[in-house]
Design an enzyme around this catalytic site. Structure first.
Site, PDB file in Angstrom:
ATOM      1  N   ILE A  92       0.845  -1.202   0.000  1.00 36.42           N
ATOM      2  CA  ILE A  92       0.000   0.000   0.000  1.00 36.42           C
ATOM      3  C   ILE A  92       0.875   1.246   0.000  1.00 36.42           C
ATOM      4  O   ILE A  92       0.593   2.221  -0.711  1.00 36.42           O
ATOM      5  CB  ILE A  92      -0.925  -0.010   1.245  1.00 36.42           C
ATOM      6  CG1 ILE A  92      -1.972  -1.124   1.141  1.00 36.42           C
ATOM      7  CG2 ILE A  92      -1.616   1.350   1.408  1.00 36.42           C
ATOM      8  CD1 ILE A  92      -2.825  -1.299   2.402  1.00 36.42           C
ATOM      9  N   TYR A 110      -1.638  -6.548  16.891  1.00 32.99           N
ATOM     10  CA  TYR A 110      -1.927  -5.690  15.727  1.00 32.99           C
ATOM     11  C   TYR A 110      -3.195  -4.854  15.968  1.00 32.99           C
ATOM     12  O   TYR A 110      -3.226  -3.655  15.695  1.00 32.99           O
ATOM     13  CB  TYR A 110      -2.089  -6.588  14.503  1.00 32.99           C
ATOM     14  CG  TYR A 110      -2.206  -5.880  13.182  1.00 32.99           C
ATOM     15  CD1 TYR A 110      -1.076  -5.564  12.429  1.00 32.99           C
ATOM     16  CD2 TYR A 110      -3.456  -5.560  12.652  1.00 32.99           C
ATOM     17  CE1 TYR A 110      -1.194  -4.934  11.190  1.00 32.99           C
ATOM     18  CE2 TYR A 110      -3.583  -4.941  11.417  1.00 32.99           C
ATOM     19  CZ  TYR A 110      -2.442  -4.630  10.697  1.00 32.99           C
ATOM     20  OH  TYR A 110      -2.561  -4.018   9.475  1.00 32.99           O
TER      21      TYR A 110
END
Ligand code: CAA
Length: 240
Positions: free
Chosen positions: A14, A147
């Site tokens: 990304i 995360y």
């Protein structure tokens, strides 16, 4: 307008697409990377985008890099905190090191880069900070307490710093991607990923381009009234 932008983790996935689209929008872009020299050099050759090697989770390395970039290119007024790693495991199997590395890289890096550029943005009376969160920071995810905690922290960090930046022309926003077709998502076991994709209403994984478009929008000169917000780009998987 030619402003200096830094994109952490900006040479792959990304981040690479964010770097490309910011350059296409007329920004001077510096993409950071932590380890993969070959990929970074290929990316730089192919795109003409400057690359800098440093660990975004390490404050001293960030400080040296920010100083060098400012000297080489001018004040950094656009920061995209994109660097991120996964160390997925259920809590019973997760080690302290798996926790620390994800918190340092994914959340600590936001502190580091913002801390080191914020005063310069105040002087310039302009700043655009975009922190890349995650659907898994919004909704949680089995096997990702590290995360999810880091990404959820990013969303809180964004709303707090937005309040501090507002009167100086500094906007701070988050983009929360869903599952995007990158190496990180391809590392999810195939049977697990298949079930995840089946729950995406749009019926496909996202593309890096889908996410980068949101970042370009939030970093535009004209986006000065958008701050403290989270732009979810997830194919309808989580409506938040
Ligand atoms: N909900 C409930 N139960 C689940 C579950 C879920 N989502 N996923 C797995 N389980 C169950 C399994 O069915 C299994 O049960 P049984 O023992 O009764 O069969 C048990 O939990 C153990 O599962 P695994 O065998 O999968 O356990 P493991 O230790 O081998 O692996 C894991 C665990 C590493 C978390 C693995 O399931 C995994 O990789 N999951 C995907 C995690 C994920 O989505 N990561 C996202 C990465 S991409 C990203 O993070 C980018 C972004 O921002 C979106």
């Amino acid at each position: 307008m030619n402003r200096v932008a830094i994109v952490t983790g900006g040479t792959r996935g990304i981040g690479a697409e964010i770097s490309r689209q910011l350059k296409a929008a007329g920004r001077t872009v510096v993409a950071s990377y932590a380890a993969n020299d070959a990929a970074a050099q290929d990316f730089s050759r192919e795109t003409g985008i400057h690359v800098e090697k440093f660990d975004a989770g390490d404050f001293a390395q960030c400080a040296a890099a920010v100083q060098k970039i400012t000297k080489d290119h001018g004040p950094i007024t656009i920061v995209v905190n994109n660097a991120g790693i996964t160390r997925d495991a259920t809590l019973t199997k997760m080690t302290r090191d798996m926790w620390d590395s994800v918190i340092d890289t994914n959340l600590g890096s936001c502190f580091n880069l913002c801390k080191l550029t914020f005063e310069g943005m105040r002087t310039e009376k302009f700043g655009r900070i975009v922190n890349i969160g995650s659907i898994n920071g919004q909704a949680g995810q089995y096997g990702q307490v590290n995360y999810a905690a880091a990404k959820s922290g990013i969303h809180g960090f964004t709303k707090a710093l937005a309040q501090e930046g507002a009167r100086f022309g500094i906007t701070v926003n988050a983009v929360a991607p869903g599952y995007v077709d990158t190496d990180m998502v391809r590392a999810v076991p195939a049977d697990v990923l298949q079930k995840i994709v089946a729950r995406i209403p749009v019926g496909r994984l996202g593309k890096a381009e889908d996410i980068a478009r949101g970042v370009v929008f939030l970093t535009a000169e004209e986006a000065s009234f958008v701050t403290g917000s989270t732009l979810s780009i997830n194919g309808g998987q989580h409506m938040y």
